[in-house]
Design a protein around this motif. Sequence first.
Motif, mmCIF file in Angstrom:
data_model
loop_
_atom_site.group_PDB
_atom_site.id
_atom_site.type_symbol
_atom_site.label_atom_id
_atom_site.label_comp_id
_atom_site.label_asym_id
_atom_site.label_seq_id
_atom_site.Cartn_x
_atom_site.Cartn_y
_atom_site.Cartn_z
ATOM 1 N N GLY A 1 -55.574 -57.178 31.251
ATOM 2 C CA GLY A 1 -54.486 -57.894 30.593
ATOM 3 C C GLY A 1 -54.955 -59.195 29.967
ATOM 4 N N THR B 1 -48.148 -53.230 32.427
ATOM 5 C CA THR B 1 -48.827 -54.529 32.327
ATOM 6 C C THR B 1 -49.276 -54.808 30.907
ATOM 7 O OG1 THR B 1 -49.596 -54.407 34.619
ATOM 8 C CG2 THR B 1 -50.784 -55.899 33.159
ATOM 9 N N LEU B 2 -49.951 -53.831 30.307
ATOM 10 C CA LEU B 2 -50.477 -54.048 28.968
ATOM 11 C C LEU B 2 -49.354 -54.145 27.944
ATOM 12 C CD1 LEU B 2 -53.618 -51.733 29.037
ATOM 13 C CD2 LEU B 2 -53.370 -54.115 29.718
#
Length: 721
Positions: free
Chosen positions: A297, A468-469
């Motif tokens: 990330g 998350t990404l």
Amino acid sequence: MDLIKQLAEELKIRPEQAENAVKLLDDGNTVPFIARYRKEATGSLDDQVLRELAERLEYLRGLEKRKEEVSSSIEGQEKMTPEIAAALAGARTLAEVEDIYRPYRPKRRTRASIARERGLEPLAAAILEQPVRGEPAEMAAPYADPEKGVPTPEEALQGACDIIAENMSDSAEVRRQLRELLWKTALLKSAAAVEEDSVYRMYYEYAEPISKVPGHRVLAIDRGEREGFLKVSLEADPDRCLSVLVKAFVKNMSPCGDLVRAAGADALSRLILPSLERELRAALTENAVNAAIRVFGVNLRQLLMQPPVKNAVTLGLDPAYRTGCKIAVVDGTGKVLETTVVYPTPPQNKKDEAARTLRRLIEKHGVSVISIGNGTASHESEEFVAELIRTLPQKVSYMVVSEAGASVYSASRLAAEEFPEYDVSLRSAVSIARRLQDPLAELVKIDPKAIGVGQYQHDMPKARLDETLGGVVESCVNSVGVNLNTASFPLLSRVAGIGPAVAKNIVSYREENGRFGSRRELLKVPKLGPKAFLQCAGFIRVPESKNPLDNTAVHPESYSAAQALLTACGCTAAEVSSGGLSALREKAEALGLESLARQTGVGVPTLRDIISELQKPGRDPRDELPAPLLRTDVLSLSDLREGMELTGTVRNVIDFGAFVDIGVHEDGLVHISQLCDRFVRHPSEVVKVGDIVTVWVLGVDEKKKRISLTMRRPRSAGREG
């Protein structure tokens, strides 16, 4: 309120910040909107803290739900006690809840359950009492009954010991103590499962305390085990583990006490340690995955936020051997001007013809920069370009960009819709050109996992990684802002409150009705109602609007406050467009920010943001970062010498170091120990993706194509090359 208190403690924020953030999230507000436009409510929590809070909130609510389910199940069995209720209430993790529930969970048929069916539970209870003069064989004799499947006293004792062992295994306190002991003392061990050599050779005889093993090693060992190259286990001191059971259950040195000790050893080897090994290895993997996803990330954020090469006519070159190098020239806005294919690389080696073609394109379109993909034939293509630009009268530079994911994008339905007139390979060349012009706008079209700025991303749980990404991409897009009249569908879909369906509607509306004249016109887009407008409006830019505030990050809900601020400071909205408000902050501070905030009806944090936006309308935060490193010459591995000083660009940051592009086809590795002269816990403390760094060559292995670099200046550092 207990949940709010726990969130506040864990995130080290005030309870009122946590409470307000939870309320805003529960009301359906997006993280970017809360972070940017609800600072007064949250005490200016940034988007990363808010995402962490949202994640923990989901976990804690799931924990509470599981506690209710477990409590209901135990009550249904009429086995609930005040002690169990208190233990459940105090449990802070799902593992603790499951430990409490273990004795009451419906079990498959076990040796202990069979023994209970045969009536041996009273015998087990009697043995656990450990009478000093009790003889186990005599105690077991009355329980021998062939009709019940217990032909001898010895088999009765064995059944009773099976019950005792399972009871020991079900003890939440014992499991807690053993879990803590294993985390402190157990070793992660791996050995070769095959005789052949492999990339996992370093783990063929490996052992390390689980408390110290780094995440990247855990992931490598996991993969080696999955691929059949490694046998992996946890090794614990059996005597220390057994002492935990002995202390908890053995009361004396009587014959019954010896039997309980033996049952403890059986419980340990047969039930507890295998279970805890699975649990601890799963926890090791989860921790490693969490760390890897965090690194991914961070890297992705830095890659997406690299400064764009603005307003430059760019030639994108997608290198190849047999099929030739695909060329696409795009103007400063990314519009495709011309495409072709040249063959300067083996086997054709038509360098002169390729040079004439590129020279013509450069002169015709005014190309100032060339973007070269870093895939197959990249080095030969780079040499060709470096040689060509030395012969040009005008200044042209080049940069090698990562083409990770370009082939995936160019073959996608999205690319086919965007460029129906071009084949797959030419779409890739367009993408490579645009990556240099605006990394964020181009890379949002690609699955984040394919961008290649992490480690072991293909081993990550897909849903977790995507979440998350996706959050990183959303954060970057919203921090930069999006031009409503030029943004692509993928870019618009990442704006807070919009999403894919509404993004398609925006593009369709734009195609049918022409350019948007204002932010308010968004409300005419199908399925974009007031709630979505509230979330997205501040992140949308409309440079063509008559209202200059539409090209800033000032939210429409604060337009009246912005106008009141301008009036109080003796300024006009027209000055916003002309960029003539450089003294606005000084004027506002002279009047007093607290007083101005009351006068304009907003909080001081929002007032400060409005002032910043009015001073620099259309500001791009990426412009404040170092510009990309453009080159005019090229190196090869054979040119490198130990001690040579070079300038490079950080391409990837991982747990054990950073990979740096120094203008050679292969990126060099700066090991974590070579990043600086002080101790570093993680490379991200020192470098980030996109950083321009000075490095020195430590060593070159031409056979393996490996370059070792250092960022620690040698004592006799001198520049070569």
